[in-house]
Design a protein around this motif. Structure first.
Motif, PDB file in Angstrom:
ATOM      1  N   ASP A  95       0.814  -1.212   0.000  1.00 59.46           N
ATOM      2  CA  ASP A  95       0.000   0.000   0.000  1.00 59.46           C
ATOM      3  C   ASP A  95       0.848   1.263   0.000  1.00 59.46           C
ATOM      4  OD1 ASP A  95      -2.768  -1.206   0.387  1.00 59.46           O
ATOM      5  OD2 ASP A  95      -1.643  -2.106   2.041  1.00 59.46           O
ATOM      6  N   PHE A  96       2.032   1.184   0.617  1.00 63.89           N
ATOM      7  CA  PHE A  96       2.946   2.319   0.705  1.00 63.89           C
ATOM      8  C   PHE A  96       4.354   1.846   0.406  1.00 63.89           C
ATOM      9  CE2 PHE A  96      -0.418   2.949   3.861  1.00 63.89           C
ATOM     10  CZ  PHE A  96      -1.007   4.091   3.335  1.00 63.89           C
ATOM     11  N   CYS A  97       5.135   2.712  -0.230  1.00 62.45           N
ATOM     12  CA  CYS A  97       6.554   2.447  -0.464  1.00 62.45           C
ATOM     13  C   CYS A  97       7.344   3.542   0.233  1.00 62.45           C
ATOM     14  CB  CYS A  97       6.865   2.425  -1.953  1.00 62.45           C
ATOM     15  SG  CYS A  97       6.198   0.990  -2.797  1.00 62.45           S
ATOM     16  N   LEU A  98       8.074   3.154   1.252  1.00 63.26           N
ATOM     17  CA  LEU A  98       8.899   4.066   2.035  1.00 63.26           C
ATOM     18  C   LEU A  98      10.348   3.914   1.597  1.00 63.26           C
ATOM     19  CD1 LEU A  98       9.571   5.929   4.472  1.00 63.26           C
ATOM     20  CD2 LEU A  98       9.592   3.849   5.884  1.00 63.26           C
ATOM     21  N   ASN A 156       5.509  15.952  -6.976  1.00 55.50           N
ATOM     22  CA  ASN A 156       4.911  14.863  -7.746  1.00 55.50           C
ATOM     23  C   ASN A 156       3.709  14.245  -7.034  1.00 55.50           C
ATOM     24  OD1 ASN A 156       6.752  15.131  -9.810  1.00 55.50           O
ATOM     25  ND2 ASN A 156       8.081  13.486  -9.093  1.00 55.50           N
ATOM     26  N   GLY A 157       3.511  14.561  -5.742  1.00 53.79           N
ATOM     27  CA  GLY A 157       2.370  14.027  -4.999  1.00 53.79           C
ATOM     28  C   GLY A 157       2.720  13.095  -3.869  1.00 53.79           C
ATOM     29  N   GLY A 158       4.012  12.800  -3.677  1.00 56.22           N
ATOM     30  CA  GLY A 158       4.431  11.969  -2.556  1.00 56.22           C
ATOM     31  C   GLY A 158       4.553  12.812  -1.290  1.00 56.22           C
ATOM     32  N   VAL A 159       4.965  12.165  -0.207  1.00 51.82           N
ATOM     33  CA  VAL A 159       5.202  12.877   1.047  1.00 51.82           C
ATOM     34  C   VAL A 159       6.657  12.659   1.449  1.00 51.82           C
ATOM     35  CG1 VAL A 159       2.813  12.791   1.867  1.00 51.82           C
ATOM     36  CG2 VAL A 159       4.376  10.951   2.481  1.00 51.82           C
ATOM     37  N   ARG A 197       3.201   6.335  -8.809  1.00 53.94           N
ATOM     38  CA  ARG A 197       2.301   5.980  -7.708  1.00 53.94           C
ATOM     39  C   ARG A 197       2.463   6.990  -6.574  1.00 53.94           C
ATOM     40  NH1 ARG A 197       4.388   1.395 -10.040  1.00 53.94           N
ATOM     41  NH2 ARG A 197       6.325   1.458  -8.921  1.00 53.94           N
ATOM     42  N   PRO A 198       2.176   8.261  -6.846  1.00 52.94           N
ATOM     43  CA  PRO A 198       2.466   9.299  -5.847  1.00 52.94           C
ATOM     44  C   PRO A 198       1.756   9.117  -4.520  1.00 52.94           C
ATOM     45  CG  PRO A 198       1.104  10.182  -7.623  1.00 52.94           C
ATOM     46  CD  PRO A 198       1.545   8.816  -8.049  1.00 52.94           C
ATOM     47  N   SER A 199       0.543   8.604  -4.528  1.00 52.66           N
ATOM     48  CA  SER A 199      -0.212   8.498  -3.274  1.00 52.66           C
ATOM     49  C   SER A 199       0.353   7.437  -2.332  1.00 52.66           C
ATOM     50  CB  SER A 199      -1.686   8.220  -3.559  1.00 52.66           C
ATOM     51  OG  SER A 199      -1.825   6.953  -4.178  1.00 52.66           O
ATOM     52  N   LYS A 200       1.238   6.594  -2.807  1.00 55.14           N
ATOM     53  CA  LYS A 200       1.813   5.567  -1.939  1.00 55.14           C
ATOM     54  C   LYS A 200       3.304   5.776  -1.670  1.00 55.14           C
ATOM     55  CE  LYS A 200       2.760   1.349  -3.932  1.00 55.14           C
ATOM     56  NZ  LYS A 200       2.363   0.032  -4.415  1.00 55.14           N
ATOM     57  N   THR A 201       3.861   6.913  -2.124  1.00 54.37           N
ATOM     58  CA  THR A 201       5.293   7.158  -2.012  1.00 54.37           C
ATOM     59  C   THR A 201       5.628   8.017  -0.796  1.00 54.37           C
ATOM     60  OG1 THR A 201       5.498   7.017  -4.420  1.00 54.37           O
ATOM     61  CG2 THR A 201       7.329   8.035  -3.215  1.00 54.37           C
ATOM     62  N   ILE A 202       6.522   7.495   0.034  1.00 47.53           N
ATOM     63  CA  ILE A 202       6.999   8.191   1.235  1.00 47.53           C
ATOM     64  C   ILE A 202       8.516   8.231   1.148  1.00 47.53           C
ATOM     65  CG2 ILE A 202       6.996   8.218   3.761  1.00 47.53           C
ATOM     66  CD1 ILE A 202       4.678   6.081   3.502  1.00 47.53           C
TER      67      ILE A 202
END
Length: 139
Positions: free
Chosen positions: A57-60, A118-121, A83-88
């Motif tokens: 679900d997330f890639c850190l 790009n939309g990540g955090v 996959r910006p919404s899952k990028t940390i």
């Protein structure tokens, strides 16, 4: 019959090379994780890492001064595009007795800015990463 709730999972990418950031973060997590670090790296391990990176679900990606290669940074930027919404992304300025120099920090701040645009955090400590994952994304 009740529904089954799938626990979310985070891929723990980033610096290896003797860094202990994963050992520090894992006890803080309230969700499942995939740790790609293994003692003996094989082609099967690489295939599993690619599969997990795609399916989690997330890639850190935690980058520390113990890094010797830059592929994790490329993966993080790639994920922030695809996959910006899952990028940390997280940059730790120190790791044990090693530290980034001022030029490296400046460059990494630009990478952080790119990932966020790009939309990540992006974060600069593991506590904020854990809070974001636990409190904001496990509902």
């Amino acid at each position: 019959m009740g529904s089954v709730i799938k626990s979310k999972q985070v891929f723990l990418g980033g610096t290896c090379n003797g860094s202990t950031w994963r050992n520090d973060l894992i006890p803080m997590l309230k969700l499942d994780y995939f740790n790609p670090v293994v003692e003996n790296w094989t082609p099967e391990c690489q295939e599993e890492e690619i599969r997990q990176r795609k399916n989690c679900d997330f890639c850190l990606y935690v980058i520390t001064p113990k890094m010797t290669g830059v592929y994790s940074i490329a993966e993080a930027v790639d994920d922030s595009n695809k996959r910006p919404s899952k990028t940390i992304f997280c940059v730790l300025g120190t790791d044990g007795d090693t530290a980034f120099d001022a030029h490296q920090i400046k460059s990494l701040k630009m990478v952080q800015q790119m990932i966020v645009e790009n939309g990540g955090v992006s974060f600069n400590n593991l506590e904020d990463v854990a809070f974001w994952l636990n409190e904001l994304n496990t509902i």
